[in-house]
Design a protein around this motif. Structure first.
Motif, mmCIF file in Angstrom:
data_model
loop_
_atom_site.group_PDB
_atom_site.id
_atom_site.type_symbol
_atom_site.label_atom_id
_atom_site.label_comp_id
_atom_site.label_asym_id
_atom_site.label_seq_id
_atom_site.Cartn_x
_atom_site.Cartn_y
_atom_site.Cartn_z
ATOM 1 N N GLN A 1 -9.551 -4.459 -1.632
ATOM 2 C CA GLN A 1 -10.593 -3.736 -0.913
ATOM 3 C C GLN A 1 -11.973 -4.357 -1.088
ATOM 4 O O GLN A 1 -12.953 -3.846 -0.548
ATOM 5 C CB GLN A 1 -10.625 -2.269 -1.366
ATOM 6 N N THR B 1 -2.848 -5.385 -3.413
ATOM 7 C CA THR B 1 -1.727 -5.543 -2.492
ATOM 8 C C THR B 1 -1.516 -7.045 -2.275
ATOM 9 O O THR B 1 -2.249 -7.880 -2.812
ATOM 10 C CB THR B 1 -2.024 -4.865 -1.146
ATOM 11 N N SER C 1 0.841 -1.201 0.000
ATOM 12 C CA SER C 1 0.000 0.000 0.000
ATOM 13 C C SER C 1 0.874 1.249 0.000
ATOM 14 O O SER C 1 1.896 1.318 0.675
ATOM 15 C CB SER C 1 -0.894 -0.009 1.237
ATOM 16 N N HIS D 1 -7.437 9.026 0.008
ATOM 17 C CA HIS D 1 -6.795 7.745 0.319
ATOM 18 C C HIS D 1 -7.229 7.284 1.700
ATOM 19 O O HIS D 1 -7.713 8.068 2.523
ATOM 20 C CB HIS D 1 -5.272 7.856 0.247
ATOM 21 N N ALA E 1 -7.536 -2.283 -7.005
ATOM 22 C CA ALA E 1 -7.673 -2.505 -5.551
ATOM 23 C C ALA E 1 -8.563 -3.698 -5.218
ATOM 24 O O ALA E 1 -9.526 -3.578 -4.458
ATOM 25 C CB ALA E 1 -8.162 -1.244 -4.852
#
Length: 952
Positions: A352, A378, A252, A540, A349
């Motif tokens: 998420q 990530t 990240s 963010h 992402a």
């Protein structure tokens, strides 16, 4: 100068003196701007008026920051500007005041000349907003004056010179004699602006809203991105290949979202006609895979003008998603320059995603060659799962020390600032600066730090932060020092608690903050906030986490923040904005009683009637126990008794049905039907009621009850509108109901009737209807006729959509099934062997269609006595099904029983009996003992047992 096509905000800067224009201020604030705001909201636009001196005195405005804030706000509002000239020339800052802010002079060098000539701040604002450069979105209004009002010759002279300057600029200029006349002029000018820049249109579709959110997010991310040619080259190389998807991954803070935004923007800029879809998991509320799939399917549907509806159920959505991907580029009419079009999908992402989504089962294992899929994540579960597929990977590397130095120098140079060599080395050499987010945040803090002598200590303090989370605690502390702890805490807590962000007008209403205080803070936080559709949210997650840690340290504080916003939105007018925020806030606050009261309000409930909102409503229903859902339905139904149009009660039943609450839907519709018998319903309501009842019966598999209602729907449409697309669809629905009660002759008759005028329906829909007709004919054992119709439909599909289009492949499978039914195994085998590679190449080896082909092949092998080939085929099915759906799935269990049937046919009775003894109990548990498949399987097991008994 028109507004950006991506903007959903009309931000208006109002420049005027204060003391001499109080009545005019009242007229605009209380009469004109509310009307403009209402008109803006009707167009999906947020209206914000900015006047930094209305409400504060000239003495209060004489702070070192005021001039700079005013000019920066004009830039944020550009191009929208109005200037009002009264009897005062206004405060003259002078060169001494201007020189208090050297950075402002560097950014606005023309200020020096204005200050030396003793121009007022009003003239400075007028010049920056509309005079120094032409602006056709600027308007000036002069108050007609009594000459006796001017006691000072100098003041009158300065005002006359200012008026002459404005008129010479060519800007719109008119006079007014009263506050009412000013209000009328401003209203007309702003309405004209709205018509020009935000013309009246239908409400944005859910897909359009989705695009706006993702594009806003992408624009914010691109602002701070430093391009790495290596990543773009890998991206372009991937697009030109036909290999597996590409995954960008890294820790990240390394700029994955900025990279994804850059890749999409750069490629689209160079290839404006390319079909590119970007989805940022962090951009909108949607963090479920269903949101991703719906957006992609929606874009495909719009791009190719498809008539098919996007599935509403999650399971169907996941099953159909790969089929929709396979539609891309397979239609000869859609080929670009002789080659099938490619679809480029960027999903950012994955880490998420919520719920079970990170397991990645929702994402097809196989992606067609003409669909280029690029992902970012990530380290963690999504990456671990995707690695099992052996897709391409590229790890994002931290910034090198030379990169950090170059970025720091270029960033500070934009603001005419520098670091000495030692401090620059200190910053660039720190390992934490390898994170673009950490580096940019430190640079932003250094940029606004005033005292150069203490800069080194300031830098060391920030670099002492162990990570981004600790760094942002220091950023918040600095903001509190500059703007006040209460101001910063209240604003950031409100944004944190919001679902989709908050507009500036909402922030002022929620916090009670003044316009000047809010502007100061919003300008200071510009890098850390992003805006979509007029609402501010965080750029963010690190800032969100820092706010939660600092201001909301426990569950009670977090729930209180949501409760405050819920209370605010509960007092707003009924609108999509209230619908999107209020119930969500009550749920996040854990106040289910308030959530219940919220949905028990018929006016709010009806805001969820549209197709795109129903699945949101169903998600809210999961918060309640089943008994409370019945209570909600009963309360709503009772509240709607006085509604003689019945529409809202029918809508309530529809939402209950979609949510799977069939008993509640039945009760509501029964009551509505009783009342409807006593009233004369209009055409649309009567039709909706019968349709909803029929749909409910069909979903409960009560086709005989659905039949008379479906027949009535057809009769009503035919009598009212004659032959139309709506009648075609109603007749297809009726034929489906007849098929459900095994009335194949009736189903055939109805669908033939629909096809006689089917030209009113899209061709794809007509072809599907012909396929259904062939099925009904085959059910009547008219095999040759059914096969001929299947062949005709397939031929038409290949001509119009291509041999490899999913519809053509599906029609080929249907034709092979009819041939197998007719025992024409050799012909069926030719078709299946022909389409199997195409299905494998477009949908992969774990899709239901691929399984269906193998099932048909195994049946052919079994019927023709090729037991070894049948066994190998079913073994492949067992293996692939267990990989795709698990060992305990219904499909895998059925394939295991299929192996048992093969063993039985081969005479291997012990293995056959063992298969049934092992897997039949699991099938009974899944389907129940009365299911037809279970009944047939039990009979087969008894036959196997009897055969064994005979041998003994």
């Amino acid at each position: 100068m028109a507004a950006s096509q991506h903007s959903n905000e009309l931000r208006l800067f109002v420049s005027s003196t204060f003391r001499d224009l109080q009545p005019e201020r009242e007229q605009l604030v209380k009469k004109v701007f509310p009307r403009i705001r209402k008109e803006c909201r009707a167009r999906g636009v947020e209206f914000i008026e900015i006047d930094l001196r209305w409400g504060i005195t000239e003495e209060e405005s004489r702070t070192g920051k005021t001039i700079r804030i005013c000019l920066e706000e004009i830039d944020r509002c550009r191009p929208y500007f109005i200037g009002i000239i009264g009897s005062r020339y206004g405060w003259v800052p002078g060169i001494t005041e201007i020189e208090k802010d050297p950075e402002m002079l560097e950014h606005y060098p023309w200020l020096r000349e204005f200050a030396e000539q003793e121009k007022s701040i009003i003239e400075m604002e007028f010049a920056h907003g509309a005079v120094l450069r032409k602006n056709d979105s600027a308007f000036f209004y002069e108050q007609q004056q009594n000459p006796l009002l001017f006691k000072e010759r100098k003041q009158a002279s300065e005002l006359d010179a200012l008026k002459h300057t404005i008129q010479s600029s060519g800007a719109s200029y008119r006079q007014f004699a009263s506050p009412e006349e000013l209000g009328e002029q401003v209203l007309n000018d702003l309405l004209a602006l709205l018509d020009r820049d935000f013309p009246v249109r239908q409400n944005l579709t859910p897909l359009e809203h989705e695009r706006i959110e993702h594009e806003a997010y992408a624009r914010n991310r691109r602002q701070s991105y430093v391009a790495n040619p290596e990543y773009y080259d890998a991206f372009v190389k991937h697009l030109a290949s036909d290999g597996p998807p590409l995954i960008f991954w890294g820790k990240s803070g390394l700029g994955k979202s900025a990279l994804m935004a850059y890749l999409a923007h750069e490629y689209q800029s160079q290839n404006p006609n390319a079909f590119v879809i970007q989805h940022f998991i962090g951009a909108a509320e949607g963090s479920d895979p269903e949101d991703v799939m719906r957006q992609v399917m929606g874009e495909i549907k719009e791009r190719y003008n498809l008539s098919e509806e996007i599935p509403s159920g999650d399971n169907t959505l996941r099953e159909e998603f790969p089929v929709w991907l396979a539609k891309v580029g397979q239609n000869p009419r859609l080929e670009k320059a002789g080659e099938p079009e490619k679809l480029i999908i960027l999903i950012d992402a994955l880490n998420q995603l919520t719920g079970i989504a990170p397991e990645m089962h929702w994402l097809p294992d196989f992606i067609p060659a003409n669909v280029r899929l690029v992902l970012s994540t990530t380290e963690g579960v999504p990456l671990d799962q995707l690695r099992k597929r052996q897709w391409q990977e590229l790890e994002l590397q931290p910034l090198t020390e030379s990169d950090r130095k170059r970025i720091a120098e270029e960033f500070l140079d934009r603001y005419s600032k520098t670091l000495d060599a030692a401090d620059l080395h200190l910053l660039a050499a720190d390992p934490k600066s390898s994170s673009p987010l950490f580096l940019r945040t430190v640079l932003d803090e250094l940029r606004i730090f005033g005292g150069h002598s203490a800069l080194h200590d300031h830098l060391e303090d920030y670099l002492a932060s162990k990570d981004e989370r600790e760094l942002f605690q220091k950023v918040l502390a600095r903001m509190e020092h500059d703007h006040g702890a209460e101001t910063v805490g209240s604003i950031l807590t409100a944004i944190w608690a919001s679902r989709h962000g908050l507009s500036e007008s909402e922030l002022m209403e929620i916090t009670g903050m003044s316009r000047m205080a809010l502007s100061q803070l919003m300008i200071a936080m510009e890098y850390h906030l992003m805006q979509r559709e007029g609402y501010h949210t965080f750029f963010h997650n690190y800032l969100r986490e820092a706010i939660e840690l600092r201001y909301l340290p426990n569950d009670a504080a977090r729930k209180a923040a949501h409760t405050k916003l819920a209370g605010y939105f509960s007092k707003r007018e009924y609108s999509p904005r209230r619908r999107d925020e209020e119930p969500w806030q009550w749920r996040e606050a854990g106040d289910l009683d308030a959530l219940f009261r919220c949905f028990a309000d018929p006016d709010l409930f009806t805001l969820f009637e549209s197709e795109d909102q129903r699945y949101h409503f169903i998600a809210y229903l999961q918060s309640f126990e089943r008994d409370r859902i019945f209570m909600l339905a009963a309360k709503l139904h009772s509240a709607m008794q006085s509604d003689d149009t019945f529409e809202r009660r029918i809508s309530l039943a529809r939402v209950a049905r979609i949510g799977g609450f069939y008993d509640a839907a039945s009760e509501i519709l029964a009551a509505v039907t009783t009342l409807a018998d006593q009233a004369l319903l209009d055409y649309k309501t009567s039709l909706d009621l019968k349709r909803e009842l029929a749909q409910l019966f069909c979903e409960k598999h009560e086709y005989r009850q659905a039949l008379p209602l479906s027949e009535e729907v057809v009769s009503i449409i035919e009598a009212k509108d004659g032959l139309c697309a709506e009648l075609f669809d109603a007749m297809i629905d009726l034929s489906t109901v007849m098929n459900g009660i095994a009335d194949y002759e009736g189903a055939e008759r109805v669908i033939r009737g629909a096809l006689t005028f089917g030209i009113v329906a899209p061709k794809a829909r007509r072809l599907d209807a012909m396929q259904n007709l062939a099925v009904f004919i085959l059910a009547q054992d008219r095999r040759e006729e059914a096969i001929a119709l299947h062949e005709l439909t397939l031929s038409d599909s290949i001509k119009s959509q291509g041999k490899l289009h999913p519809a053509s492949l599906a029609y080929s499978m249907n034709l092979s099934a009819a041939l197998i039914f007719d025992k024409r195994y050799a012909d069926a085998l030719i078709i299946l062997k022909d389409i199997l590679p195409s299905i494998r190449n477009s949908l992969g080896e774990k899709h239901n269609w691929y399984f269906g082909c193998l099932e048909s092949l195994s049946k052919i092998f079994l019927e023709t006595g090729d037991y070894d080939q049948a066994e190998r085929t079913i073994m492949e099915l067992v293996t692939k099904s267990s990989q795709a759906q698990g060992l305990e799935s219904e499909r895998t269990i059925l394939y295991q029983l299929g192996l048992g049937r093969v063993y039985f046919a081969k005479g291997d009775l012990p293995r056959a009996f063992a298969a049934y003894q092992t897997y039949l109990p699991a099938l009974i548990l899944l389907l129940g003992s009365e299911h037809p498949i279970v009944i047939r399987s039990i009979k087969t097991q008894r036959d196997i047992a009897a055969a064994i008994e005979q041998l003994e």
